[in-house]
Design an enzyme around this catalytic site. Structure first.
Site, PDB file in Angstrom:
ATOM      1  N   TYR A   1      -2.470  -0.608  10.444  1.00  0.00           N
ATOM      2  CA  TYR A   1      -2.469  -1.083   9.055  1.00  0.00           C
ATOM      3  C   TYR A   1      -1.176  -0.638   8.370  1.00  0.00           C
ATOM      4  CZ  TYR A   1      -3.830  -1.521   4.137  1.00  0.00           C
ATOM      5  OH  TYR A   1      -3.869  -1.839   2.803  1.00  0.00           O
TER       6      TYR A   1
ATOM      7  N   SER B   1       0.853  -1.184   0.000  1.00  0.00           N
ATOM      8  CA  SER B   1       0.000   0.000   0.000  1.00  0.00           C
ATOM      9  C   SER B   1       0.886   1.230   0.000  1.00  0.00           C
ATOM     10  CB  SER B   1      -0.881   0.006   1.256  1.00  0.00           C
ATOM     11  OG  SER B   1      -1.542   1.251   1.420  1.00  0.00           O
TER      12      SER B   1
END
Length: 287
Positions: free
Chosen positions: A152, A139
């Protein structure tokens, strides 16, 4: 390119679903993993299995035996695994202090340990044939840590850390490791909100309680304006597969929203990283 044996995780929706179909369309043999293929994912498993070149495997990525059995199934049929796409992931949101130790362990089990488990099991076959490709989907939050996505981000930092060092270690052995960094896309994962379990701390954060909503509104507006297409991520996987061995980049950013500054940060660090490897006598690993 000769036809490859490809293992893709997290194929019940989103990037994984599209990637499995896109890779199979090239004629490669795809093993697509998902959980609960006889329960909540029954219809999706049946639909994906009906596509030529795709075999769906029921795998719980956090279960060592389940993963080992899947690898043994593939090897018994195909003899090797040429390409691994670690796509499966899990997201939790909210103020960092609301995350319990169990919350953090869960997200790291899925986003860091599970991908490594598969890398560890597939690398011997790739090394033996002096050819292979591992694509780890991380990501943009693996480059920077956003507030309200701290854990995350931390897990994606972890997967990036494994991928980056491994990229240089195994490339001389004929194996490529590439990182694919998607931004925000309208997938099922982006619509699911799993929050930290310790709600007792939330009253203390009331002064900033509205910021996650502001961020969500900004992302929603960007979706309307930019209309990002998740197929772009699947296409990026296909592009990496099609590139010649040894010419695949360490990082590929697919992010119409924040990708410009994430890529700039990656590029700036890479320049200094290359200098450091050279200073430490490892310049040959850059070739």
């Amino acid at each position: 390119m000769s036809k490859k044996i490809v293992l893709i995780t997290g194929t019940n929706s989103g990037f994984g679903w599209l990637t499995a179909k896109s890779v199979a369309a090239l004629g490669h043999t795809v093993y697509a993993t998902m959980r609960d293929t006889k329960g909540k994912n029954l219809v999706k498993a049946q639909a994906l299995s009906a596509i030529e070149n795709i075999t769906v495997l029921d795998v719980a990525l956090t279960d060592e035996d389940s993963v080992q059995n899947a690898i043994e199934t593939i090897i018994s049929k195909e003899g090797t695994i040429d390409i691994l796409v670690n796509n499966a992931g899990f997201s939790r949101n909210g103020v960092a202090e609301s995350f319990t130790t169990s919350d953090v362990q869960e997200i790291f089990d899925i986003n860091v340990i599970a991908p490594w488990r598969l890398m560890k099991l597939t690398l011997p076959f790739m090394r033996k044939q002096s050819e292979g490709l591992i694509i780890n989907i991380t990501s943009g939050f693996g480059t920077v840590s956003f507030p309200f996505a701290v854990m995350y981000s931390a897990s994606k930092f972890g997967l990036e850390g494994i991928s980056e060092g491994l990229h240089y270690e195994v490339r001389p052995l004929g194996v490529d490791v590439s990182i694919l960094q998607p931004g925000a896309f309208p997938t099922e994962m982006s619509q699911k909100f799993n929050f930290g379990s310790d709600a007792s701390v939330l009253d203390a954060y009331k002064p900033i309680a509205d910021f996650p909503n502001k961020m969500g509104a900004a992302v929603g507006k960007a979706f309307e304006t930019l209309n990002p297409n998740p197929q772009d991520v699947a296409d990026a996987v296909v592009n990496l597969i099609n590139l010649p061995k040894g010419e695949r980049p360490l990082r590929t950013n697919v992010d119409p929203f924040t990708g410009q500054y994430i890529k700039a940060a990656n590029d700036a660090v890479q320049v200094e990283f290359n200098k450091t490897l050279t200073a430490f006598g490892m310049e040959d690993l850059l070739k």
